[in-house]
Design a protein around this motif. Sequence first.
Motif, short mmCIF file in Angstrom:
data_model
loop_
_atom_site.label_atom_id
_atom_site.label_comp_id
_atom_site.label_asym_id
_atom_site.label_seq_id
_atom_site.Cartn_x
_atom_site.Cartn_y
_atom_site.Cartn_z
N THR A 124 6.88 -10.74 -10.65
CA THR A 124 5.82 -11.44 -9.95
C THR A 124 5.02 -10.49 -9.09
N TYR A 125 5.75 -9.63 -8.33
CA TYR A 125 5.02 -8.71 -7.46
C TYR A 125 4.17 -7.75 -8.28
N HIS A 126 4.71 -7.35 -9.42
CA HIS A 126 3.96 -6.42 -10.26
C HIS A 126 2.73 -7.10 -10.84
N LYS A 127 2.92 -8.36 -11.25
CA LYS A 127 1.81 -9.10 -11.86
C LYS A 127 0.62 -9.18 -10.91
N PHE A 128 0.91 -9.42 -9.64
CA PHE A 128 -0.19 -9.59 -8.69
C PHE A 128 -0.51 -8.33 -7.91
N GLY A 129 0.32 -7.29 -8.11
CA GLY A 129 0.03 -6.03 -7.44
C GLY A 129 0.33 -6.01 -5.96
N LEU A 130 1.37 -6.72 -5.51
CA LEU A 130 1.71 -6.71 -4.08
C LEU A 130 2.80 -5.68 -3.84
N PRO A 131 2.55 -4.66 -3.00
CA PRO A 131 3.60 -3.69 -2.72
C PRO A 131 4.67 -4.29 -1.81
N VAL A 132 5.92 -4.14 -2.19
CA VAL A 132 7.00 -4.70 -1.38
C VAL A 132 8.09 -3.67 -1.16
N ILE A 133 8.80 -3.83 -0.04
CA ILE A 133 9.96 -2.99 0.23
C ILE A 133 11.15 -3.92 0.42
N VAL A 134 12.16 -3.76 -0.42
CA VAL A 134 13.35 -4.60 -0.33
C VAL A 134 14.18 -4.13 0.85
N TRP A 135 14.75 -5.11 1.62
CA TRP A 135 15.49 -4.71 2.81
C TRP A 135 16.97 -5.03 2.75
N GLY A 136 17.41 -5.82 1.77
CA GLY A 136 18.82 -6.21 1.82
C GLY A 136 19.51 -6.34 0.48
N ALA A 137 18.77 -6.39 -0.62
CA ALA A 137 19.41 -6.62 -1.92
C ALA A 137 19.94 -5.31 -2.46
N VAL A 138 21.17 -5.31 -3.01
CA VAL A 138 21.79 -4.04 -3.39
C VAL A 138 21.89 -3.80 -4.89
N LEU A 139 21.42 -4.74 -5.72
CA LEU A 139 21.55 -4.54 -7.16
C LEU A 139 20.68 -3.37 -7.61
N PRO A 140 21.27 -2.39 -8.31
CA PRO A 140 20.49 -1.20 -8.68
C PRO A 140 19.29 -1.51 -9.57
N ASP A 141 19.43 -2.47 -10.48
CA ASP A 141 18.36 -2.77 -11.43
C ASP A 141 17.05 -3.16 -10.78
N ILE A 142 17.10 -3.57 -9.52
CA ILE A 142 15.87 -4.01 -8.87
C ILE A 142 14.85 -2.86 -8.83
N THR A 143 15.36 -1.66 -8.54
CA THR A 143 14.44 -0.53 -8.57
C THR A 143 14.58 0.25 -9.86
N TYR A 144 15.81 0.39 -10.39
CA TYR A 144 16.00 1.23 -11.56
C TYR A 144 15.79 0.52 -12.88
N GLY A 145 15.70 -0.81 -12.85
CA GLY A 145 15.57 -1.54 -14.11
C GLY A 145 14.13 -1.65 -14.58
N ASN A 146 13.19 -1.09 -13.83
CA ASN A 146 11.80 -1.23 -14.23
C ASN A 146 11.02 -0.03 -13.72
N ASP A 147 9.77 0.05 -14.16
CA ASP A 147 8.93 1.17 -13.74
C ASP A 147 7.78 0.71 -12.87
N TYR A 148 7.98 -0.39 -12.14
CA TYR A 148 6.87 -0.93 -11.37
C TYR A 148 6.64 -0.11 -10.11
N LYS A 149 5.38 0.24 -9.88
CA LYS A 149 5.08 1.05 -8.71
C LYS A 149 5.12 0.23 -7.42
N GLU A 150 5.16 -1.09 -7.54
CA GLU A 150 5.07 -1.91 -6.34
C GLU A 150 6.41 -2.08 -5.64
N ILE A 151 7.51 -1.83 -6.36
CA ILE A 151 8.83 -2.17 -5.80
C ILE A 151 9.49 -0.95 -5.16
N HIS A 152 9.90 -1.11 -3.90
CA HIS A 152 10.63 -0.04 -3.20
C HIS A 152 11.82 -0.65 -2.50
N ARG A 153 12.71 0.21 -2.02
CA ARG A 153 13.88 -0.33 -1.31
C ARG A 153 14.36 0.67 -0.28
#
Lengths: 306, 386, 385
Positions: B114-143
């Motif tokens: 969803t964030y990638h679709k709309f282009g909203l940059p986000v920084i994750v603050w509490g979720a620990v699943l690796p795939d959130i950042t490593y499972g995709n190549d979206y520039k919007e997702i950080h942790r």
Amino acid sequence: MDAGLLAQFVANGLMLGMMYALVAVGFTLFFGVLDVIKFSHGDVLTVGAFTGYSTYLGLKLLGAADPWLQVAAVLVVACSAMALLGALIARYLVMPLKSAPALNILLATLMLGTVLRESVRLFYPDGANPKRFPRLLPTDAVALGDFNLRLDSVLLFLGGLAVIVAIHVLVNRSKLGLAIRAVAQDEETARTMGINFTLVVLFTFALGSAAAAFAGVMNGLYYNEINFGMGLWLGVIGFSAAIVGGLGNIYGAILGGFLFAALQTVGAVALPFASAYKDVFAFAVVIAIMAWRPTGLIAEKTSERV
Amino acid sequence: MKKLLGALLASALALGLAAGGAQAAKKTVKVVFIGPLTGGVSANGIGGRNSADLAVRLRNADPKAKYHYEMVVLDDECKPNVGVQVATKAASDPSIIAGATHYCSAVAIGTVDTYHKFGLPVIVWGAVLPDITYGNDYKEIHRVNGTMINQNDVNAKFSTGQGYKTFAVIHDTTDYGKGHLKYFSEYVAKYGGKIIGTFGVTADQQDFNAELTQIKSLNPDAIYFGGLTPIGVRIRSQMDKLGIKAQFIGTSGIVSDAFIQGLGPLAEGTLAFREGAPVDKLPGGKFFTAKYAEAGYPEGPEAYGAFAFAAMNLILDTIERVGPNRNKVTAALEHVKNVDSIVGPISFDDHGQNTVAAITKYVAQDGKWVVWEDSEYASGKRKLAK
Amino acid sequence: MSAAPRTPLWPGIAAAALVTAFAVAFMWAENEWEVIGVLAAAAVAVLVARRSGWLAPAARAFETREPAMNRVALAALLVFVAVFHGDHFPLLMVGTVLVYFTVCLGLTIQFGYAGVVNFAAAAFLGTGCYSAAVLAAHSAIPHLALIAIGGAVAALVGSILILPVLRTRGHYAAVVTIAFGLLFKTFLEVNDTLGGPQGLKLPSMRLLGMTFNDNFSVAGVEFSFYMHYVLAALALAVLAFAVTRRLERSWIGVSLDAIRLDETASACFGIHIARWKIVAFTLGNFMAGAAGALYALMLGFIAPTSFTFGDSLVMVSIVLLGGIGNPWGAALAAAIVVVLPEKLQVIQEYRFLLYATMVILVLLYRPEGLLPRPLRRYLPGWRPQ
């Protein structure tokens, strides 16, 4: 599977069955007397459990520390408060809708159940989170091989049994019970015989709701936890159990409750890969039973006016 | 009637102009905070919200700030579909520039698209699943917080080191629980331990008698629990009911005050692990704790509050630097290297993941989560189970 | 008998225009005070219209000049959608309302016409969603067909329940569908092949070479990508509405009404009860499933927690609040139920409580709902005195 493990499963099943049976008995009572399904029964159970919890907190504040006193007080307050609530629901929601199509009452009580559940979630402080129900009963355990028999489970089971027996005695051996059964059989004739219809109905609802409160507190003591959603599930299961056993028949309700628990336990044991499927299994069986015997296992004796 | 309408319209117009005028001083920039504010893990969500709010408040009080910040708060209820709904709401609102998002891994992994679709940059603050950042190549997702990989490595090494050789694993069936199962299995095999039974449970399951009865017959040294606080509380108390004496080992999901409050004395001796140093040992820990107390929030920051604060601060810093434009913020966040924050220097790798080396071991002692090294269990005064 | 004069159309057109204006103002309202202001203005307008006798002609126009009014309503909706052509979230809300409307039309056929109670509407919606998700991810079936397939799968799944539903009456029938609704969500949650609690993601819908998930522009005007889905949902809703209306007007509708009102009498008159109940139940489920397939494609993500018993109850509330058996009522209620909590953030948390209370009040004091179903008319131009 060795005997100890089997015994453990049986014990779990019995406890579950007792709780379901208590809820199912309530449904059956309401149906017998007024021909209504009061769907909010499960959520009355939740409110009862929370009332009991609040009583406990209040007692703690007042400094009353004796656990037996606490248990007694919690039960008394929860049951009487829910008796009052049940009577109010009967007076202001169910009786005015008596002449409406049966589905309207079903829907109204379903919605009332939602109102009760959401009220607990929204208005009870921190209601959305599960609350730790205190361990008020003695927790001594006896280990028979693999089987761990806990004193509090035994006490709870006996307590539930006592309530069911008491209801049975009340309905079948007392004058008030006679009035209840008369009203259940034929409202007009009972009225003609001088039975105060409204009073009997209110009393029946109060009785059923008190039983629900007892089941709620029992649930809280057994799992040491209460949360606002506990009533929905128990209500639907209790309702299914009452239906399977045949509405209007207390023995049927008890049978249905234990049968449902047995189904779930068997499901959990027989499907070891996912005991979460046990709910799916149990409900599927309920649907199958309804297809086979549309009015329950112990069929209700009705005649339909055309 | 017409006159009344005319008067109403005129007054509304006047009010609107006045309000607009008052804001003309500094432009208002909107940022969003998403976390579980209701439900079983709400304590963590509310802690994160308060911490992010603290960051925004401190920034607004700073006269050197170029913009006035408004934090929009949305509740994801720790449910993936609600998370996607509120993520869509936030991301489709063009006035929201960036966001600090999600504690629940199950939700975070569902919303990345969803964030990638709309282009909203986000920084994750509490979720620990690796795939959130490593499972995709979206520039919007950080942790900013770590992933569960390191956590389970340290967990496995420590637990086997304490003498526990056989483990029964109970995990929830979301990607979070399954992720823990995967990584723990990998590492426990490496350190010589053995998993003798795996049980998947639903995130809102009430009755664990079936699973626990089977576990009892397996007789493991320890029970590893990969899941969140609500069912952790239930499992631990039902373990006691069935007389199971194994050691209860949890993950970052149970490092919360709600776990200890829910169990009371039963929580004593539970082990758990979390990424990041304990708050008072963080570089900015004392500052954060002091400012948080000063702001007077009724609830505590909980385990991940410091990360939420750091995430929101980084967002605000970036907006101050490049202006309130989503694309510019996304581009700027790609080049975050050794940026100072209260949780230490933040560097995002090519997947937007910050490296958090420290893993803290916790043990529940006397109604509090105590760092293992400081506890009486480490010094030998108290003994763990078995 | 001389032909009755044709009811004038313009009160209906005026009513539609006013409703559209209010809807646009409502969507534009930014904060809570503006929203409450618009709502209050709307309530006042309705009261004033009723008092000054303007409401009755509009209602008559809707009842008697149905084909023309349908077109007027469609035009009004298109105007509304055009106003918000570039905004994502309002269009998403419109799409959701249209999907819920289609499901509630299905429920109306089942419950409002045939009297078959269905507390598992969300489960059938979910069936459509999941079939679309699985097929879109694992096969190359064109997405337009997915909508029909979603409906077919839902109808098929519903056929499991046909035997219990036919054989039971009243509250027994209720327990069958309630049990199914609960079973459905639990089954999805424990079943890993269907994604488990993590849910499933869907690719963008593709039709006639257009990828629905891309924003597009026509003649320099920027359109949000949700516009694709809204138009598709609108087409589906219009189709469903036409089917429902035709059904009601036909002798099938008369049979269904007869079955609902008195089964014994209908049987005496030779109406095949089982057949028509099956038709109504299956058709309703088909509509729910088709709407579900489109809904899943629009959202791009589905999870079991969207299809709980509470959601089924919300759909039943929509049908009840709007007026059982009246599709316009269902449309109005669907719009209120979906959009109000989004706009009035303060009631977002209280929305289940609010809906449940409203339904109880409606059941106690106005069981016909907001827009009661008008009496069936057999002689053209006849009006009850």
